[in-house]
Design a protein around this motif. Structure first.
Motif, PDB file in Angstrom:
ATOM      1  N   ILE A   1       0.850  -1.196   0.000  1.00 15.74           N
ATOM      2  CA  ILE A   1       0.000   0.000   0.000  1.00 15.74           C
ATOM      3  C   ILE A   1       0.883   1.243   0.000  1.00 15.74           C
ATOM      4  N   PHE A   2       0.844   1.986  -1.101  1.00 17.17           N
ATOM      5  CA  PHE A   2       1.540   3.269  -1.187  1.00 17.17           C
ATOM      6  C   PHE A   2       0.464   4.352  -1.093  1.00 17.17           C
ATOM      7  N   GLN A   3       0.434   5.028   0.025  1.00 14.54           N
ATOM      8  CA  GLN A   3      -0.688   5.879   0.403  1.00 14.54           C
ATOM      9  C   GLN A   3      -0.396   7.366   0.234  1.00 14.54           C
ATOM     10  N   PRO A   4      -1.307   8.114  -0.371  1.00 10.79           N
ATOM     11  CA  PRO A   4      -1.148   9.565  -0.442  1.00 10.79           C
ATOM     12  C   PRO A   4      -1.636  10.247   0.833  1.00 10.79           C
ATOM     13  N   ALA A   5      -1.242  11.502   0.976  1.00  7.02           N
ATOM     14  CA  ALA A   5      -1.888  12.433   1.917  1.00  7.02           C
ATOM     15  C   ALA A   5      -1.917  11.985   3.371  1.00  7.02           C
ATOM     16  N   GLU A   6      -0.830  11.380   3.855  1.00  4.78           N
ATOM     17  CA  GLU A   6      -0.798  11.067   5.292  1.00  4.78           C
ATOM     18  C   GLU A   6      -0.797  12.345   6.119  1.00  4.78           C
ATOM     19  N   GLU A   7      -0.182  13.394   5.586  1.00  2.00           N
ATOM     20  CA  GLU A   7      -0.082  14.660   6.323  1.00  2.00           C
ATOM     21  C   GLU A   7      -1.361  15.488   6.255  1.00  2.00           C
ATOM     22  N   GLY A   8      -2.384  14.953   5.603  1.00  2.00           N
ATOM     23  CA  GLY A   8      -3.626  15.687   5.472  1.00  2.00           C
ATOM     24  C   GLY A   8      -3.740  16.346   4.100  1.00  2.00           C
ATOM     25  N   VAL A   9      -4.904  16.915   3.827  1.00  2.00           N
ATOM     26  CA  VAL A   9      -5.173  17.542   2.534  1.00  2.00           C
ATOM     27  C   VAL A   9      -5.712  18.946   2.747  1.00  2.00           C
ATOM     28  N   GLU A  10      -5.792  19.685   1.668  1.00  2.00           N
ATOM     29  CA  GLU A  10      -6.367  21.021   1.742  1.00  2.00           C
ATOM     30  C   GLU A  10      -7.861  20.934   2.041  1.00  2.00           C
ATOM     31  N   PRO A  11      -8.431  21.991   2.647  1.00  2.00           N
ATOM     32  CA  PRO A  11      -9.869  21.981   2.988  1.00  2.00           C
ATOM     33  C   PRO A  11     -10.730  21.631   1.776  1.00  2.00           C
ATOM     34  N   GLY A  12     -11.706  20.761   2.007  1.00  2.00           N
ATOM     35  CA  GLY A  12     -12.601  20.365   0.940  1.00  2.00           C
ATOM     36  C   GLY A  12     -12.198  19.113   0.206  1.00  2.00           C
TER      37      GLY A  12
ATOM     38  N   VAL B   1       4.103   8.402  21.844  1.00  2.00           N
ATOM     39  CA  VAL B   1       4.417   9.593  21.051  1.00  2.00           C
ATOM     40  C   VAL B   1       3.145  10.409  20.889  1.00  2.00           C
ATOM     41  N   THR B   2       3.207  11.697  21.228  1.00  2.00           N
ATOM     42  CA  THR B   2       1.998  12.525  21.145  1.00  2.00           C
ATOM     43  C   THR B   2       1.725  13.038  19.731  1.00  2.00           C
ATOM     44  N   GLY B   3       2.628  12.746  18.790  1.00  2.00           N
ATOM     45  CA  GLY B   3       2.296  12.945  17.388  1.00  2.00           C
ATOM     46  C   GLY B   3       1.269  11.918  16.956  1.00  2.00           C
ATOM     47  N   ALA B   4       0.676  12.125  15.783  1.00  2.00           N
ATOM     48  CA  ALA B   4      -0.386  11.236  15.304  1.00  2.00           C
ATOM     49  C   ALA B   4      -0.025  10.680  13.935  1.00  2.00           C
ATOM     50  N   GLU B   5      -0.671   9.576  13.570  1.00  2.00           N
ATOM     51  CA  GLU B   5      -0.412   8.867  12.315  1.00  2.00           C
ATOM     52  C   GLU B   5      -1.709   8.277  11.795  1.00  2.00           C
ATOM     53  N   ASP B   6      -2.002   8.490  10.503  1.00  2.00           N
ATOM     54  CA  ASP B   6      -3.258   7.923  10.010  1.00  2.00           C
ATOM     55  C   ASP B   6      -3.147   6.437   9.667  1.00  2.00           C
ATOM     56  N   PHE B   7      -1.991   5.822   9.923  1.00  2.00           N
ATOM     57  CA  PHE B   7      -1.877   4.357   9.908  1.00  2.00           C
ATOM     58  C   PHE B   7      -2.933   3.751  10.833  1.00  2.00           C
ATOM     59  N   SER B   8      -3.364   4.546  11.798  1.00  2.00           N
ATOM     60  CA  SER B   8      -4.357   4.096  12.770  1.00  2.00           C
ATOM     61  C   SER B   8      -5.675   3.676  12.121  1.00  2.00           C
ATOM     62  N   PHE B   9      -6.011   4.227  10.947  1.00  2.00           N
ATOM     63  CA  PHE B   9      -7.262   3.846  10.289  1.00  2.00           C
ATOM     64  C   PHE B   9      -7.216   2.397   9.802  1.00  2.00           C
ATOM     65  N   TYR B  10      -6.028   1.916   9.403  1.00  2.00           N
ATOM     66  CA  TYR B  10      -5.902   0.506   9.051  1.00  2.00           C
ATOM     67  C   TYR B  10      -6.046  -0.354  10.301  1.00  2.00           C
ATOM     68  N   GLN B  11      -5.421   0.106  11.395  1.00  2.00           N
ATOM     69  CA  GLN B  11      -5.430  -0.671  12.630  1.00  2.00           C
ATOM     70  C   GLN B  11      -6.815  -0.748  13.263  1.00  2.00           C
ATOM     71  N   GLU B  12      -7.707   0.166  12.890  1.00  2.00           N
ATOM     72  CA  GLU B  12      -9.093   0.063  13.367  1.00  2.00           C
ATOM     73  C   GLU B  12      -9.798  -1.149  12.759  1.00  2.00           C
ATOM     74  N   LYS B  13      -9.322  -1.576  11.582  1.00  2.00           N
ATOM     75  CA  LYS B  13     -10.000  -2.651  10.858  1.00  2.00           C
ATOM     76  C   LYS B  13      -9.329  -4.009  11.019  1.00  2.00           C
ATOM     77  N   VAL B  14      -7.985  -4.009  11.085  1.00  2.00           N
ATOM     78  CA  VAL B  14      -7.243  -5.272  11.206  1.00  2.00           C
ATOM     79  C   VAL B  14      -6.105  -5.078  12.205  1.00  2.00           C
ATOM     80  N   PRO B  15      -5.625  -6.158  12.822  1.00  2.00           N
ATOM     81  CA  PRO B  15      -4.483  -6.011  13.730  1.00  2.00           C
ATOM     82  C   PRO B  15      -3.286  -5.422  12.986  1.00  2.00           C
ATOM     83  N   GLY B  16      -2.579  -4.509  13.638  1.00  2.00           N
ATOM     84  CA  GLY B  16      -1.450  -3.850  12.997  1.00  2.00           C
ATOM     85  C   GLY B  16      -0.294  -3.634  13.943  1.00  2.00           C
ATOM     86  N   LEU B  17       0.888  -3.465  13.354  1.00  2.00           N
ATOM     87  CA  LEU B  17       2.096  -3.146  14.113  1.00  2.00           C
ATOM     88  C   LEU B  17       2.851  -2.052  13.370  1.00  2.00           C
TER      89      LEU B  17
END
Length: 434
Positions: A163-174, A368-384
Motif C-alpha cells: 500500500i503506497f498511500q497519499p496524503a498522510e499529512e492531510g489535505v487542503e480543505p474540501g 508519542v503525542t504525534g499522530a499517524e493515520d496508519f491508525s485507520f488501518y489498525q481500526e479494521k485489522v491487527p497492525g504493528l
C-alpha cells in the motif's frame, strides 16, 4: 518408541530452524545488495516532492516499478494511491505493508545536493515542498521490500499487499485523502487483509535501532475550533463591552487544568493545545468575536471522550460566566484514531525484529503525542507500527533536527535494516500461520 518420537521431533525442529535461518540470510543478502538502489530512489523522491493528493510523478514511478516486478497493480485509489498485490506460491494469510508518499509545505534548508527546490501553491499561498518527515525513505524501503519478496514469490505462504498511500499529512480543505479514504475505497479488501505492518523513519533515534510500543503508541488527535462571541465596544469604554478577548484568555487558562487535574498521568499522557487565536484588527476596538484553533491528543477512547467533554464544558461555562457565548466544534476538520499496536501481534513479531536488528537494538519506546493515520488501518485489522532509526551514530537526540522542520535530516545507512525488518516480519508471520 517414545525416544524415537522425541528424536524425530528434535530433528524436525532443527531442520525448521535451519530453514528459517537460511531464508533470513537470503533476505538480508538481498536487502544489502539493494541498499544503493534504495538510496537512489529516496534521493530522487526527495528532490521531487509532491504534496498530499498531488503525488502524480511519485505514484507513476512506484506503479512502474511494481509492474516490472510482475506484481498486480491498481492505481488511482484515494486520488493517487498505488496498491500492488503479490500472490505467493503457497496459500496463506494476506499481509499488508504500507508506505506514505506525500511531502510537506516546508522550504528545505539542508545542505545536501539533492535538496528540494520545488515550489507550489498551498492554501492560496506559495510554499516550498520538502520531504520533511521521511516519507521519501518509506517509499524507497517498501519498493525494495517488493523487489526482495517478489524474487522469493514461489516460497511465500500467503499474499502481500503493498500500500503506497497519499496524503498522510492531510489535505487542503474540501479534499478527501489519506488512509481513511483508502480504507473507504476498499484497500483492505479483495483480497481481505489479515494483518498490516508499517514503519516510520525517526531522525532522533540512532541508525541501526528499531523502537516499538505495544498498545497506544501514537496519539489519537482531534482538532478543534472555539468561537467566542461577546459585544463590541470602543477600547476606551470596556465597560460597554462583553470582551471576547479577555473571555478567550480565561478559557485558555482554564483548559490547561484538564491535563493537570482530569487526566490520570500515571497511565496515559494527553495534550490540550491552543495553536491559533484570531480576534480584532485595531488597538482601540474591542471585537465582537474571537476564533481559537487547537489540538487534542490522547491514547485511549475514554480519555478522548473526556477531553472533548471537558473542553466543551469549560469553554461554554467560562464564556457564560462573562456574559459571552462559546461555540465548540470537535473535530473541526480532522480526526485520527490512536495508533494502536495490537499487543498479541506485537509480542509475536518481537522475536522477528530482534533477530533482524539484534536484541540490544530493539527498544521499547514511550508513547508519542504525534499522530499517524496508519491508525485507520489498525481500526479494521491487527497492525504493528515500528520506528526505524535515522540519526547518525553518536548523535544527540536533543540536537537532531526534528520532523516537519526545514533542517530535517536522515542518515541513509539504516535503510537496509528497514527492508530486512519488513521482509522478515512478513515471512515470519506467514510461516507462523502455516
Amino acid at each position: 518408541m517414545k525416544a524415537s518420537l522425541i528424536l524425530s521431533l528434535c530433528i524436525f525442529s532443527l531442520q525448521a530452524l535451519a530453514q528459517k535461518n537460511e531464508v533470513r540470510q537470503q533476505v538480508n543478502a538481498k536487502a544489502d545488495a539493494l541498499q544503493e538502489q534504495v538510496i537512489t530512489w529516496r534521493r530522487d523522491f526527495h528532490e521531487h516532492p509532491e504534496l498530499g493528493n498531488h503525488e502524480v510523478r511519485t505514484s507513476a514511478i512506484i506503479a512502474k516499478h511494481l509492474q516490472l516486478l510482475g506484481i498486480e497493480v491498481t492505481t488511482g485509489i484515494a486520488t493517487t494511491g498505488v496498491v500492488g498485490v503479490l500472490k505467493g506460491g503457497h496459500p496463506g494469510p494476506v499481509v499488508a505493508l504500507r508506505a506514505d508518499m506525500d511531502g510537506l509545505p516546508v522550504i528545505e534548508r539542508t545542505p545536501v545536493p539533492f535538496a528540494s527546490k520545488v515550489k507550489t501553491t498551498y492554501n492560496a499561498q506559495e510554499v516550498g515542498v520538502m520531504h520533511a518527515c521521511g516519507h521519501d525513505s518509506h517509499m524507497a524501503i517498501l519498493m525494495a521490500v517488493a523487489q526482495v519478496l517478489s524474487s522469493m514469490k514461489a516460497d511465500l505462504h500467503g499474499t502481500v499487499k503493498f500500500i503506497f498511500q497519499p496524503a498522510e499529512e492531510g489535505v487542503e480543505p474540501g479534499q478527501k485523502g489519506g488512509a481513511e479514504q483508502m480504507v473507504k475505497e476498499g484497500v483492505l479488501e479483495n483480497p481481505k487483509v489479515d494483518v498490516v505492518f508499517g514503519l516510520h523513519i525517526n531522525s532522533q533515534t540512532e541508525v541501526g535501532k528499531i523502537t516499538y510500543r505495544p498498545g497506544g503508541t501514537m496519539a489519537g488527535v482531534n482538532d478543534m475550533q472555539i468561537i467566542v462571541k461577546g459585544r463590541s465596544a470602543h477600547g476606551a469604554y470596556p465597560w460597554s463591552s462583553v470582551d471576547p478577548i479577555v473571555t478567550s484568555a480565561q478559557i485558555i487558562n482554564n483548559l490547561q487544568t484538564i491535563v493537570s487535574r482530569n487526566i490520570n498521568v500515571t497511565e496515559n499522557p494527553a495534550v490540550v493545545t491552543i495553536g491559533a487565536i484570531k480576534g480584532g484588527n485595531r488597538s482601540n476596538i474591542i471585537p465582537e468575536s474571537v476564533e481559537m484553533l487547537g489540538t487534542l491528543r490522547s491514547f485511549t477512547p475514554a480519555d478522548e471522550k473526556m477531553l472533548v467533554t471537558r473542553v466543551t464544558e469549560i469553554a461554554t461555562k467560562t464564556a457564560e460566566a462573562q456574559g459571552a457565548t462559546a461555540t465548540v466544534k470537535i473535530p473541526y476538520s480532522n480526526h485520527y484514531p490512536v495508533t494502536y499496536n495490537d499487543p498479541e501481534l506485537t509480542q509475536k513479531m518481537l522475536p522477528s525484529l530482534q533477530q533482524t536488528a539484534g536484541a540490544a537494538n530493539v527498544l521499547l519506546r514511550p508513547p508519542v503525542t504525534g499522530a499517524e493515520d496508519f491508525s485507520f488501518y489498525q481500526e479494521k485489522v491487527p497492525g504493528l507500527f515500528i520506528f526505524l532509526g535515522g540519526m547518525p551514530k553518536g548523535g544527540d537526540p536533543l540536537k537532531a533536527p526534528s520532523h516537519h522542520t526545514p533542517d530535517f535530516y536522515i542518515d541513509e545507512s539504516g535503510f537496509s535494516l528497514g527492508v530486512k525488518a519488513l521482509c522478515n516480519m512478513t515471512i515470519d508471520y506467514m510461516n507462523n500461520k502455516k
